[in-house]
Design a protein around this motif. Structure first.
Motif, PDB file in Angstrom:
ATOM      1  N   PRO A  99       0.822  -1.215   0.000  1.00 24.67           N
ATOM      2  CA  PRO A  99       0.000   0.000   0.000  1.00 24.67           C
ATOM      3  C   PRO A  99       0.859   1.271   0.000  1.00 24.67           C
ATOM      4  O   PRO A  99       1.906   1.319   0.648  1.00 24.67           O
ATOM      5  CB  PRO A  99      -0.800  -0.106   1.301  1.00 24.67           C
ATOM      6  CG  PRO A  99      -0.749  -1.545   1.674  1.00 24.67           C
ATOM      7  CD  PRO A  99       0.549  -2.074   1.149  1.00 24.67           C
ATOM      8  N   HIS A 100       0.395   2.269  -0.733  1.00 27.58           N
ATOM      9  CA  HIS A 100       1.113   3.537  -0.837  1.00 27.58           C
ATOM     10  C   HIS A 100       0.128   4.632  -1.230  1.00 27.58           C
ATOM     11  O   HIS A 100      -0.992   4.348  -1.627  1.00 27.58           O
ATOM     12  CB  HIS A 100       2.246   3.437  -1.866  1.00 27.58           C
ATOM     13  CG  HIS A 100       1.764   3.091  -3.237  1.00 27.58           C
ATOM     14  ND1 HIS A 100       1.454   1.799  -3.613  1.00 27.58           N
ATOM     15  CD2 HIS A 100       1.502   3.859  -4.316  1.00 27.58           C
ATOM     16  CE1 HIS A 100       1.041   1.786  -4.864  1.00 27.58           C
ATOM     17  NE2 HIS A 100       1.052   3.027  -5.316  1.00 27.58           N
ATOM     18  N   HIS A 101       0.558   5.851  -1.090  1.00 24.76           N
ATOM     19  CA  HIS A 101      -0.248   6.995  -1.507  1.00 24.76           C
ATOM     20  C   HIS A 101       0.694   8.114  -1.938  1.00 24.76           C
ATOM     21  O   HIS A 101       1.893   8.049  -1.707  1.00 24.76           O
ATOM     22  CB  HIS A 101      -1.188   7.454  -0.386  1.00 24.76           C
ATOM     23  CG  HIS A 101      -0.473   7.961   0.829  1.00 24.76           C
ATOM     24  ND1 HIS A 101      -0.054   7.126   1.853  1.00 24.76           N
ATOM     25  CD2 HIS A 101      -0.090   9.212   1.193  1.00 24.76           C
ATOM     26  CE1 HIS A 101       0.544   7.833   2.784  1.00 24.76           C
ATOM     27  NE2 HIS A 101       0.545   9.110   2.410  1.00 24.76           N
ATOM     28  N   ARG A 102       0.142   9.130  -2.557  1.00 27.49           N
ATOM     29  CA  ARG A 102       0.935  10.293  -2.962  1.00 27.49           C
ATOM     30  C   ARG A 102       0.994  11.282  -1.803  1.00 27.49           C
ATOM     31  O   ARG A 102      -0.027  11.599  -1.189  1.00 27.49           O
ATOM     32  CB  ARG A 102       0.310  10.996  -4.166  1.00 27.49           C
ATOM     33  CG  ARG A 102       0.519  10.220  -5.411  1.00 27.49           C
ATOM     34  CD  ARG A 102       0.696  11.125  -6.613  1.00 27.49           C
ATOM     35  NE  ARG A 102       0.960  10.250  -7.729  1.00 27.49           N
ATOM     36  CZ  ARG A 102       2.167   9.818  -8.071  1.00 27.49           C
ATOM     37  NH1 ARG A 102       3.213  10.222  -7.406  1.00 27.49           N
ATOM     38  NH2 ARG A 102       2.335   8.999  -9.073  1.00 27.49           N
ATOM     39  N   GLY A 103       2.184  11.773  -1.541  1.00 21.76           N
ATOM     40  CA  GLY A 103       2.332  12.806  -0.521  1.00 21.76           C
ATOM     41  C   GLY A 103       1.675  14.087  -1.000  1.00 21.76           C
ATOM     42  O   GLY A 103       1.891  14.496  -2.137  1.00 21.76           O
ATOM     43  N   PRO A 104       0.874  14.733  -0.171  1.00 19.87           N
ATOM     44  CA  PRO A 104       0.158  15.935  -0.602  1.00 19.87           C
ATOM     45  C   PRO A 104       1.068  17.128  -0.899  1.00 19.87           C
ATOM     46  O   PRO A 104       0.694  18.005  -1.675  1.00 19.87           O
ATOM     47  CB  PRO A 104      -0.772  16.237   0.575  1.00 19.87           C
ATOM     48  CG  PRO A 104      -0.150  15.575   1.750  1.00 19.87           C
ATOM     49  CD  PRO A 104       0.575  14.371   1.212  1.00 19.87           C
TER      50      PRO A 104
END
Length: 158
Positions: A99-104
């Protein structure tokens, strides 16, 4: 006389944390395992990474000032190995099912399950022998989890 082998062996005895630096490279994302990461200043908050000057990562970091560092947990040993590959590794491919996401703030990938995520913007680039030092202002942090850290000592993860 100091040999490169003696120098490398001596430095390998120093335990370091393990992290993955990620940066958006156009439509793709680049990621690489690093152990040369440290804080530089509290006010303003700044960090430093050291990257091989001949690497593709250094080339991209010269073009893209915003990037992220995910400090890896002990359970992420295999991930560190995948991101340690040379060349132009696509971070999204290397993550697999992680799991990962984009840093805002950086738009770089942040790996979930790590200890912390630090989003950065390069302020100073310094050539240092066969490496480049990237000194960056910290744009934001996420303290993600309280776990044991992944460390590297004597050329092995622990």
């Amino acid at each position: 006389m100091l040999t490169p082998q003696d120098f490398t062996a001596a430095l390998a005895s120093f335990a370091t944390g393990v992290a993955v630096v990620t940066v958006r490279d156009g439509r793709d994302d680049l990621g690489s395992t690093i152990t040369a990461f440290t804080s530089v200043s509290m006010d303003p908050p700044m960090v430093l990474i050291s990257v091989a000057a001949a690497s593709y990562l250094a080339e991209v970091l010269h073009r893209q000032p915003r990037w992220a560092v995910t400090v890896l947990a002990a359970a992420q040993r295999a991930l560190a190995g995948r991101f340690a590959a040379e060349g132009r590794p696509s971070a999204r491919l290397l993550l697999g099912g992680q799991p990962h996401h984009r840093g805002p703030k950086s738009d770089a990938l942040v790996i979930e399950g790590g200890l912390a995520a630090i989003e950065c913007e390069t302020r100073v680039r310094l050539p240092a022998g066969d490496h480049v030092l990237f000194v960056a202002e910290v744009l934001g942090v996420d303290y993600l989890a309280r776990q044991d850290p992944l460390i590297r000592v004597n050329r092995r993860y622990r």
